[in-house]
Write a protein that holds these residues in place. Structure first.
Motif, PDB file in Angstrom:
ATOM      1  N   VAL A  68      43.949  38.496  39.519  1.00  0.00           N
ATOM      2  CA  VAL A  68      42.731  37.791  39.099  1.00  0.00           C
ATOM      3  C   VAL A  68      42.506  38.144  37.633  1.00  0.00           C
ATOM      4  O   VAL A  68      42.688  39.307  37.231  1.00  0.00           O
ATOM      5  CB  VAL A  68      41.516  38.232  39.968  1.00  0.00           C
TER       6      VAL A  68
ATOM      7  N   SER B  64      36.165  41.635  40.815  1.00  0.00           N
ATOM      8  CA  SER B  64      35.039  42.261  41.534  1.00  0.00           C
ATOM      9  C   SER B  64      33.918  41.274  41.819  1.00  0.00           C
ATOM     10  O   SER B  64      32.744  41.641  41.848  1.00  0.00           O
ATOM     11  CB  SER B  64      34.482  43.463  40.738  1.00  0.00           C
TER      12      SER B  64
ATOM     13  N   GLY C 240      34.633  38.756  44.328  1.00  0.00           N
ATOM     14  CA  GLY C 240      35.018  38.111  45.583  1.00  0.00           C
ATOM     15  C   GLY C 240      36.190  37.146  45.484  1.00  0.00           C
ATOM     16  O   GLY C 240      36.621  36.589  46.495  1.00  0.00           O
TER      17      GLY C 240
ATOM     18  N   GLY D 218      39.398  37.746  44.667  1.00  0.00           N
ATOM     19  CA  GLY D 218      40.613  38.276  45.280  1.00  0.00           C
ATOM     20  C   GLY D 218      40.573  38.188  46.792  1.00  0.00           C
ATOM     21  O   GLY D 218      41.552  37.765  47.425  1.00  0.00           O
ATOM     22  N   ARG D 219      39.455  38.540  47.385  1.00  0.00           N
ATOM     23  CA  ARG D 219      39.363  38.478  48.852  1.00  0.00           C
ATOM     24  C   ARG D 219      39.500  37.021  49.326  1.00  0.00           C
ATOM     25  O   ARG D 219      40.177  36.742  50.304  1.00  0.00           O
ATOM     26  CB  ARG D 219      38.033  39.085  49.335  1.00  0.00           C
TER      27      ARG D 219
ATOM     28  N   ASN E 232      45.774  52.322  43.444  1.00  0.00           N
ATOM     29  CA  ASN E 232      45.139  51.050  43.101  1.00  0.00           C
ATOM     30  C   ASN E 232      44.091  50.734  44.170  1.00  0.00           C
ATOM     31  O   ASN E 232      44.407  50.728  45.363  1.00  0.00           O
ATOM     32  CB  ASN E 232      46.204  49.944  43.044  1.00  0.00           C
TER      33      ASN E 232
HETATM   34  C1  LIG Z   1      43.268  43.484  42.973  1.00  0.00           C
HETATM   35  C2  LIG Z   1      42.571  42.193  42.638  1.00  0.00           C
HETATM   36  C3  LIG Z   1      43.504  41.022  42.931  1.00  0.00           C
HETATM   37  C4  LIG Z   1      41.342  42.072  43.562  1.00  0.00           C
HETATM   38  O1  LIG Z   1      40.642  40.897  43.254  1.00  0.00           O
HETATM   39  P1  LIG Z   1      39.075  40.957  42.947  1.00  0.00           P
HETATM   40  O2  LIG Z   1      38.627  39.551  42.770  1.00  0.00           O
HETATM   41  O3  LIG Z   1      38.833  41.906  41.832  1.00  0.00           O
HETATM   42  O4  LIG Z   1      38.546  41.582  44.319  1.00  0.00           O
HETATM   43  P2  LIG Z   1      37.206  41.225  45.107  1.00  0.00           P
HETATM   44  O5  LIG Z   1      36.099  40.975  44.148  1.00  0.00           O
HETATM   45  O6  LIG Z   1      37.508  40.148  46.098  1.00  0.00           O
HETATM   46  O7  LIG Z   1      36.903  42.602  45.820  1.00  0.00           O
HETATM   47  C5  LIG Z   1      37.443  42.939  47.061  1.00  0.00           C
HETATM   48  C6  LIG Z   1      37.064  44.380  47.398  1.00  0.00           C
HETATM   49  O8  LIG Z   1      37.681  45.256  46.492  1.00  0.00           O
HETATM   50  C7  LIG Z   1      36.772  46.274  46.096  1.00  0.00           C
HETATM   51  N1  LIG Z   1      36.675  46.318  44.653  1.00  0.00           N
HETATM   52  C8  LIG Z   1      36.570  45.263  43.801  1.00  0.00           C
HETATM   53  N2  LIG Z   1      36.615  45.692  42.539  1.00  0.00           N
HETATM   54  C9  LIG Z   1      36.741  47.054  42.596  1.00  0.00           C
HETATM   55  C10 LIG Z   1      36.852  48.073  41.618  1.00  0.00           C
HETATM   56  N3  LIG Z   1      36.844  47.780  40.304  1.00  0.00           N
HETATM   57  N4  LIG Z   1      36.992  49.349  42.045  1.00  0.00           N
HETATM   58  C11 LIG Z   1      37.016  49.643  43.361  1.00  0.00           C
HETATM   59  N5  LIG Z   1      36.932  48.712  44.336  1.00  0.00           N
HETATM   60  C12 LIG Z   1      36.781  47.438  43.952  1.00  0.00           C
HETATM   61  C13 LIG Z   1      35.458  45.999  46.702  1.00  0.00           C
HETATM   62  O9  LIG Z   1      35.318  46.955  47.743  1.00  0.00           O
HETATM   63  C14 LIG Z   1      35.580  44.637  47.307  1.00  0.00           C
HETATM   64  O10 LIG Z   1      35.089  44.728  48.594  1.00  0.00           O
HETATM   65  P3  LIG Z   1      33.654  44.083  48.999  1.00  0.00           P
HETATM   66  O11 LIG Z   1      33.967  42.639  49.219  1.00  0.00           O
HETATM   67  O12 LIG Z   1      33.324  44.810  50.238  1.00  0.00           O
HETATM   68  O13 LIG Z   1      32.713  44.313  47.863  1.00  0.00           O
HETATM   69  C15 LIG Z   1      42.097  42.115  41.167  1.00  0.00           C
HETATM   70  O14 LIG Z   1      41.153  43.119  40.916  1.00  0.00           O
HETATM   71  C16 LIG Z   1      43.242  42.255  40.153  1.00  0.00           C
HETATM   72  O15 LIG Z   1      43.847  41.261  39.758  1.00  0.00           O
HETATM   73  N6  LIG Z   1      43.507  43.493  39.699  1.00  0.00           N
HETATM   74  C17 LIG Z   1      44.581  43.735  38.728  1.00  0.00           C
HETATM   75  C18 LIG Z   1      45.949  43.379  39.261  1.00  0.00           C
HETATM   76  C19 LIG Z   1      46.274  44.061  40.562  1.00  0.00           C
HETATM   77  O16 LIG Z   1      45.950  45.224  40.786  1.00  0.00           O
HETATM   78  N7  LIG Z   1      46.923  43.297  41.448  1.00  0.00           N
HETATM   79  C20 LIG Z   1      47.355  43.799  42.715  1.00  0.00           C
HETATM   80  C21 LIG Z   1      48.634  44.522  42.609  1.00  0.00           C
HETATM   81  S1  LIG Z   1      49.180  45.072  44.197  1.00  0.00           S
END
Ligand SMILES: CC(C)(COP(=O)(O)OP(=O)(O)OC[C@H]1O[C@@H](n2cnc3c(N)ncnc32)[C@H](O)[C@@H]1OP(=O)(O)O)[C@@H](O)C(=O)NCCC(=O)NCCS
Length: 159
Positions: free
Chosen positions: A94, A100, A102, A104-105, A131
């Motif tokens: 994302v 953060s 929603g 990704g979920r 991670n």
């Molecule tokens: C990992 C990733 C895809 C998640 O997508 P996102 O849109 O940020 O995630 P969401 O907002 O849907 O959050 C899902 C859950 O993660 C957790 N979360 C989100 N951001 C967080 C943060 N910065 N730190 C800790 N937990 C976090 C929350 O618990 C959330 O749960 P909730 O729905 O109960 O609040 C995204 O953060 C990303 O692209 N990160 C960098 C690349 C990466 O790590 N990719 C995965 C490699 S395996």
């Protein structure tokens, strides 16, 4: 909004591979470096092959803000999360400004629904142990099935 990924999304999906490779705060591996790594290249090269399936989250103007997709690999392929032939590996990313909130979920759920509809019994992925995404995957039904160095392989049953 979430829409199916199409062949023209290849460049954006490559951006998301670069995001995944640079997930750690302060990590700034340049795009050409990441995409010349054989493992990361395998996740995107030749997009979109017949068995590739993905979903893209778009903003109100239709701009892509995140994507999740899966790909099938052979046992010989250099990838992080291979568990068995016929079990596709999931990749997700994302854009930083949209994290953060929603996205990704929602992508994970849409992709999982797509994999099930396409007849797959399991999905696999690989995540570095520290991670936070690992907790997200666990909360969506993935379980750790093994580890390789600092990475964990997680699998979700779709049955
Ligand atoms: C990992 C990733 C895809 C998640 O997508 P996102 O849109 O940020 O995630 P969401 O907002 O849907 O959050 C899902 C859950 O993660 C957790 N979360 C989100 N951001 C967080 C943060 N910065 N730190 C800790 N937990 C976090 C929350 O618990 C959330 O749960 P909730 O729905 O109960 O609040 C995204 O953060 C990303 O692209 N990160 C960098 C690349 C990466 O790590 N990719 C995965 C490699 S395996």
């Amino acid at each position: 909004m979430i829409r199916p990924a199409i062949p023209a999304d290849g460049s954006f999906l490559a951006d998301m591979v670069v995001e995944a490779a640079n997930w750690r705060a302060g990590s700034t591996r340049p795009r050409p470096t990441v995409l010349s790594d054989p493992v990361y290249r395998n996740y995107i090269a030749g997009w979109q092959r017949p068995a590739d399936h993905g979903v893209v989250a778009v903003d109100h103007d239709g701009r892509a803000v995140g994507a999740a997709w899966y790909r099938l690999f052979s046992p010989e392929a250099s990838v992080h999360g291979f568990v068995a032939s016929g079990v596709p590996e999931l990749i997700i990313g994302v854009r930083p400004l949209w994290r953060s909130q929603g996205v990704g979920r929602s992508l994970l759920r849409a992709l999982t629904d797509g994999a099930r509809a396409n007849g797959y019994a399991r999905l696999t992925l690989s995540v570095e142990r520290d991670n936070f995404a690992g907790a997200l995957y666990r909360s969506e039904g993935f379980a750790v099935v093994g580890s390789r160095g600092d990475r964990e392989t997680m699998v979700r049953s779709l049955r």
